[in-house]
Design a protein around this motif. Structure first.
Motif, PDB file in Angstrom:
ATOM      1  N   LEU A  10      -2.735  -3.452  14.251  1.00 44.25           N
ATOM      2  CA  LEU A  10      -3.728  -4.018  15.161  1.00 44.25           C
ATOM      3  C   LEU A  10      -4.555  -5.101  14.480  1.00 44.25           C
ATOM      4  CD1 LEU A  10      -4.985  -0.760  16.895  1.00 44.25           C
ATOM      5  CD2 LEU A  10      -3.806  -2.657  18.011  1.00 44.25           C
TER       6      LEU A  10
ATOM      7  N   PHE B 254       0.836  -1.196   0.000  1.00 46.02           N
ATOM      8  CA  PHE B 254       0.000   0.000   0.000  1.00 46.02           C
ATOM      9  C   PHE B 254       0.876   1.253   0.000  1.00 46.02           C
ATOM     10  CE2 PHE B 254       0.490   1.440   4.462  1.00 46.02           C
ATOM     11  CZ  PHE B 254       1.087   0.313   5.019  1.00 46.02           C
ATOM     12  N   ALA B 255       0.276   2.366  -0.399  1.00 44.65           N
ATOM     13  CA  ALA B 255       0.970   3.652  -0.334  1.00 44.65           C
ATOM     14  C   ALA B 255       0.046   4.657   0.329  1.00 44.65           C
ATOM     15  CB  ALA B 255       1.349   4.130  -1.729  1.00 44.65           C
ATOM     16  N   GLY B 256       0.594   5.438   1.225  1.00 44.38           N
ATOM     17  CA  GLY B 256      -0.208   6.454   1.905  1.00 44.38           C
ATOM     18  C   GLY B 256       0.122   7.833   1.372  1.00 44.38           C
ATOM     19  N   THR B 257      -0.718   8.797   1.739  1.00 44.42           N
ATOM     20  CA  THR B 257      -0.418  10.172   1.364  1.00 44.42           C
ATOM     21  C   THR B 257       0.818  10.634   2.150  1.00 44.42           C
ATOM     22  OG1 THR B 257      -2.061  10.842   2.969  1.00 44.42           O
ATOM     23  CG2 THR B 257      -2.734  10.866   0.671  1.00 44.42           C
TER      24      THR B 257
ATOM     25  N   HIS C 179       3.640  11.824  13.401  1.00 39.30           N
ATOM     26  CA  HIS C 179       3.168  10.434  13.407  1.00 39.30           C
ATOM     27  C   HIS C 179       4.321   9.484  13.735  1.00 39.30           C
ATOM     28  CE1 HIS C 179      -0.379  12.147  11.702  1.00 39.30           C
ATOM     29  NE2 HIS C 179       0.210  12.467  10.570  1.00 39.30           N
TER      30      HIS C 179
ATOM     31  N   TRP D 242      -8.230   9.344   0.668  1.00 45.63           N
ATOM     32  CA  TRP D 242      -7.628   8.004   0.631  1.00 45.63           C
ATOM     33  C   TRP D 242      -8.723   6.948   0.774  1.00 45.63           C
ATOM     34  CZ3 TRP D 242      -5.937   3.272   1.941  1.00 45.63           C
ATOM     35  CH2 TRP D 242      -4.614   2.924   1.662  1.00 45.63           C
TER      36      TRP D 242
ATOM     37  N   ASP E  95      -2.923   6.006  -2.766  1.00 42.74           N
ATOM     38  CA  ASP E  95      -3.587   7.289  -2.955  1.00 42.74           C
ATOM     39  C   ASP E  95      -3.540   7.740  -4.411  1.00 42.74           C
ATOM     40  OD1 ASP E  95      -0.898   7.156  -1.859  1.00 42.74           O
ATOM     41  OD2 ASP E  95      -0.768   9.275  -2.345  1.00 42.74           O
TER      42      ASP E  95
ATOM     43  N   ALA F 224       0.684   6.304  10.520  1.00 46.35           N
ATOM     44  CA  ALA F 224      -0.628   6.244  11.175  1.00 46.35           C
ATOM     45  C   ALA F 224      -1.461   5.103  10.594  1.00 46.35           C
ATOM     46  CB  ALA F 224      -1.355   7.583  11.023  1.00 46.35           C
ATOM     47  N   ILE F 225      -1.394   4.933   9.280  1.00 44.88           N
ATOM     48  CA  ILE F 225      -2.104   3.812   8.650  1.00 44.88           C
ATOM     49  C   ILE F 225      -1.567   2.501   9.217  1.00 44.88           C
ATOM     50  CG2 ILE F 225      -2.456   2.570   6.466  1.00 44.88           C
ATOM     51  CD1 ILE F 225      -2.328   5.298   5.038  1.00 44.88           C
TER      52      ILE F 225
ATOM     53  N   CYS G  36      -3.131  -1.102  -2.901  1.00 43.61           N
ATOM     54  CA  CYS G  36      -3.961   0.096  -3.000  1.00 43.61           C
ATOM     55  C   CYS G  36      -3.163   1.298  -2.505  1.00 43.61           C
ATOM     56  CB  CYS G  36      -5.270  -0.053  -2.268  1.00 43.61           C
ATOM     57  SG  CYS G  36      -5.106  -0.283  -0.527  1.00 43.61           S
TER      58      CYS G  36
ATOM     59  N   GLY H 204      -6.150   2.106   8.285  1.00 42.73           N
ATOM     60  CA  GLY H 204      -5.221   0.978   8.437  1.00 42.73           C
ATOM     61  C   GLY H 204      -5.920  -0.245   9.016  1.00 42.73           C
ATOM     62  N   GLY H 205      -6.733  -0.020  10.031  1.00 44.79           N
ATOM     63  CA  GLY H 205      -7.455  -1.132  10.643  1.00 44.79           C
ATOM     64  C   GLY H 205      -8.411  -1.782   9.661  1.00 44.79           C
TER      65      GLY H 205
ATOM     66  N   ARG I 117       1.762  10.058   6.111  1.00 47.15           N
ATOM     67  CA  ARG I 117       0.696   9.458   6.921  1.00 47.15           C
ATOM     68  C   ARG I 117       0.793   7.948   7.051  1.00 47.15           C
ATOM     69  NH1 ARG I 117       0.475  14.398   8.404  1.00 47.15           N
ATOM     70  NH2 ARG I 117      -0.294  15.812   6.828  1.00 47.15           N
TER      71      ARG I 117
ATOM     72  N   HIS J 136      -6.602   7.975   9.727  1.00 47.35           N
ATOM     73  CA  HIS J 136      -5.636   7.072   9.099  1.00 47.35           C
ATOM     74  C   HIS J 136      -5.521   5.745   9.854  1.00 47.35           C
ATOM     75  CE1 HIS J 136      -3.879  10.500   6.701  1.00 47.35           C
ATOM     76  NE2 HIS J 136      -3.878   9.524   5.836  1.00 47.35           N
ATOM     77  N   VAL J 137      -5.586   5.783  11.172  1.00 46.72           N
ATOM     78  CA  VAL J 137      -5.555   4.532  11.954  1.00 46.72           C
ATOM     79  C   VAL J 137      -6.779   3.680  11.593  1.00 46.72           C
ATOM     80  CG1 VAL J 137      -5.739   3.568  14.286  1.00 46.72           C
ATOM     81  CG2 VAL J 137      -4.147   5.441  13.844  1.00 46.72           C
TER      82      VAL J 137
ATOM     83  N   GLU K 276      -2.999  11.159  18.066  1.00 48.52           N
ATOM     84  CA  GLU K 276      -2.316  12.423  18.339  1.00 48.52           C
ATOM     85  C   GLU K 276      -2.988  13.596  17.626  1.00 48.52           C
ATOM     86  OE1 GLU K 276      -0.792   9.644  17.398  1.00 48.52           O
ATOM     87  OE2 GLU K 276       0.428   9.907  15.610  1.00 48.52           O
TER      88      GLU K 276
ATOM     89  N   THR L 209      -0.252   1.929  12.073  1.00 47.77           N
ATOM     90  CA  THR L 209      -0.696   1.710  13.454  1.00 47.77           C
ATOM     91  C   THR L 209      -2.012   0.931  13.474  1.00 47.77           C
ATOM     92  OG1 THR L 209       0.383   3.765  14.118  1.00 47.77           O
ATOM     93  CG2 THR L 209      -1.254   2.877  15.638  1.00 47.77           C
ATOM     94  N   GLY L 210      -2.946   1.327  12.590  1.00 50.00           N
ATOM     95  CA  GLY L 210      -4.221   0.599  12.499  1.00 50.00           C
ATOM     96  C   GLY L 210      -4.037  -0.785  11.907  1.00 50.00           C
ATOM     97  N   LEU L 211      -3.227  -0.849  10.866  1.00 48.01           N
ATOM     98  CA  LEU L 211      -2.997  -2.130  10.186  1.00 48.01           C
ATOM     99  C   LEU L 211      -2.336  -3.141  11.132  1.00 48.01           C
ATOM    100  CD1 LEU L 211      -3.241  -3.484   7.392  1.00 48.01           C
ATOM    101  CD2 LEU L 211      -0.984  -2.584   6.839  1.00 48.01           C
TER     102      LEU L 211
END
Lengths: 278, 390
Positions: free
Chosen positions: A83, A67-70, A107, B91, B231, A76-77, B229, B65-66, A73, B61-62, B54, A79-81
């Motif tokens: 979990l 994946f690629a984030g902006t 972040h 996104w 942006d 932060a992505i 996937c 990701g989740g 960021r 974004h978290v 934060e 961190t969720g992934l």
């Protein structure tokens, strides 16, 4: 790279669209080599990237999930992934210096504080090169770029006694190293240690940009000129380096697997809450 | 069925739990803070995760990701936080990530009044990120019980349409206390007309079909399907591209998967609109409750007035504005936002008027005076930021 490329990378991104002489391929190769030497399979790794030179050139090169984030960021992505994914799944991020030490620094610091298990490889070409060559947060003072036409007047994160790795260590990172892309197996060994650390790891890897940085700062697009400049400005962490600017390389801090990892901690915490209150 | 007295914030929390939410990331902000607090208490009890981010950028974004890893996720904020979602929202829309975003609207712009209701993010919920080329799904509850059901529905729609769904509430709905019934069995959930579907996982490497199809499982990483996937504008495989042809296909999908299935989304209530009323009041959220009371009372007095209460705001339900009449948009802002869409949607020959309050509800008496004036053509004295003829 051929064997590694065939084994791990998608053919569509080979050859890369990076500029001729770009050092990013050297960084990319070291990361793939580290993965291979650790015996990891494609399904063991989720690969994330940001934008800019590093993001665009390393996004979707990995044959597995990615994946690629902006800009800035992706931590932060992750961190969720983190979990959501099983703990043994490795998350490796190849990002740029602007992404990590500029727009995404908040972040990044908080991921270090939480000790989120991820391996961040900062592919540092000393400024914003994909947008044409503006100064960034690791551009040495005095260097001419498109946005510092009279020489960069900003203090940066890696000189005059400052080292961005100090900040990350204070924030709670558990593995930190720096190597230039010109270095060999020692860089690969550091990346392997970073991947094996169950926690927040970061390897800072400066690499030469021939097209923009070298042209504006050194007055030449001959790859040899910037490669030589890199060698002259590289020294060990504790060595006396050149007076004006140095890439201080080596393993900066290794506290691998000593602090609880974020997702592991929260999983245990949740299990404890369920046991106590349900 | 568990019957209780609680706030909209609690109702949203319980709705999310029923819908299968396993991850909440948020940043405290009045009047949505209690959603975060409730989630921090409730999620660990059911094996879910609460992350205090934060900032709001991190929060969404978290959640992304989740969700990318297969967890149902939600975040909640108010206007000053909602504007920070502009970055991750693109996104989530572009990569078709299912999740739920709650915005408890308060008076703006910027920090405004923290504990007073507003409706200033109507358009921001339609265009919550840059770039265009997408549709949004936005739902607006007007009570504590409906905050509960809307949350369950938001998760359901997010999953079917594989996209973020926004709940546009306001401070009176989220902070207000009312009786709340929470279903406890699948039968009770069904009896309330609610549907829950599990988080689905995409098999195979393709990222999207260039069609308006829905019910396609979203991208989930970590299953070694070669999923990609980003942006960037994607190819159908999820690869980044600079080719405009793929932009056409992607935009078609993001717009028409919603527009062509609008019937699954559109929800509204109508009062006294079948006998061609002369005047129709339109509202959503908490002001709609005053509007409905005022219209019922006016009908008892013999005035030929009706009301439309929007529950789904986007895609905008143009088709429900069938009657040629005078329309009055009642909103919690002074600039008039909903009124512009009503003006666009009404049949030719209709008149459209606007009445705005902000920070407090209009009163039934105020609305009665306005209805009388509009029906008789009488000019009324009002402060010019509250009342505007269009």
């Amino acid at each position: 790279m051929d064997y590694l490329a065939t084994k791990y990378l998608r053919p569509r991104k080979i050859p890369s669209t990076a500029c001729s002489g770009c050092g990013l391929g050297q960084v990319h190769k070291k990361v793939v080599k580290a993965i291979d030497e650790l015996g990891l399979e494609i399904g063991d790794v989720v690969w994330g990237t940001g934008i800019g030179c590093a993001g665009r050139q390393t996004f979707n090169t990995w044959k597995g999930d990615n994946f690629a984030g902006t800009h800035g960021r992706v931590y932060a992505i992750t961190t969720g992934l983190r979990l959501a994914l099983p703990p043994d799944k490795k998350i490796i991020l190849t990002v740029g210096d602007g992404d990590a030490f500029g727009i995404g620094f908040l972040h990044l610091l908080n991921c270090a504080r939480r000790n989120v298990d991820m391996t961040v490889i900062v592919c540092d070409n000393l400024g914003y090169q994909s947008t044409g060559g503006q100064y960034g947060w690791t551009t040495p003072r005095g260097i001419h770029t498109d946005s510092s036409p009279y020489g960069n007047y900003e203090n940066n994160w890696t000189s005059e006694g400052r080292d961005v790795l100090n900040i990350l260590r204070e924030a709670g990172a558990t593995f930190l190293a720096r190597h230039t892309s010109l270095q060999g197996q020692e860089a690969v060994e550091s990346i392997k240690k970073a991947i094996l650390n169950r926690g927040f790891s970061l390897v800072h890897m400066p690499y030469p940009c021939v097209t923009n940085f070298a042209d504006r700062a050194l007055g030449s697009r001959k790859p040899l000129v910037i490669y030589k400049w890199f060698e002259e400005h590289t020294c060990g962490l504790k060595d006396k380096g050149p007076d004006d600017f140095a890439f201080r390389t080596g393993i900066y801090y290794d506290a691998s697997n000593t602090r609880p990892e974020f997702s592991e901690y929260i999983r245990n915490f949740v299990a404890e809450v369920q046991r106590r209150y349900n | 069925m568990r019957k209780t007295l609680d706030t909209g914030n609690a109702a949203i929390t319980e709705g999310a739990i029923i819908a299968g939410c396993k991850l909440f990331a948020g940043y405290p902000i009045t009047p949505a803070t209690e959603i975060a607090e409730n989630m921090s208490r409730r999620l660990p009890q059911i094996g879910g995760y609460y992350v205090q981010a934060e900032d709001e950028l991190t929060a969404l974004h978290v959640c992304i990701g989740g969700s990318l890893g297969g967890l149902k996720a939600m975040t909640a904020t108010s206007g000053p936080g909602f504007i920070l979602y502009a970055d991750p929202m693109g996104w989530a829309l572009g990569s078709e990530i299912p999740l739920v975003v709650v915005n408890a609207q308060r008076v703006g712009p910027v920090s405004g009044i923290t504990g007073a209701p507003g409706q200033g993010e109507f358009y921001l919920s339609r265009y919550p990120t840059q770039g265009g080329n997408y549709e949004t799904i936005v739902l607006a509850p007007n009570s504590v019980q409906e905050a509960f059901s809307t949350t369950v529905e938001a998760f359901y729609l997010a999953e079917r349409f594989r996209m973020p769904v926004i709940i546009l509430a306001d401070q009176l709905v989220t902070d207000g206390w009312e009786s709340l019934s929470i279903p406890e069995t699948p039968e009770e959930i069904e009896a309330m007309g609610l549907k829950v579907i599990p988080r689905r996982i995409k098999e195979g490497p393709e990222f999207y079909p260039a069609t308006d199809e829905i019910d396609i499982p979203p991208v989930v990483l970590g299953h070694n399907t070669g999923a990609a996937c980003s942006d960037w504008t994607p190819t159908p495989e999820g690869y980044d591209t600079e080719e405009v042809d793929f932009q056409h296909k992607h935009a078609y999908r993001l717009i028409y998967k919603v527009r062509n299935h609008k019937d699954l989304i559109t929800r509204y209530e109508s009062y006294f609109v079948d006998d061609n009323p002369e005047l129709v009041l339109v509202a959503y959220g908490s002001p709609s409750r005053v509007v409905i009371s005022a219209v019922k009372q006016a009908r008892e007095q013999g005035l030929k007035v009706g009301a439309l209460r929007l529950i789904s705001l986007w895609p905008f339900p143009d088709e429900i504005f069938k009657v040629q009449a005078k329309y009055l948009s009642v909103e919690l802002n002074y600039d008039g936002q909903l009124v512009r869409e009503i003006q666009r949607a009404v049949p030719k020959g209709s008149e459209v008027h606007f009445f705005g309050k902000c920070g407090e509800l209009p009163t039934v008496a105020e609305l009665e005076e306005l209805m009388q004036a509009l029906l008789t053509g009488k000019e009324i004295q009002a402060r010019n930021w509250e009342w505007e003829a269009w």
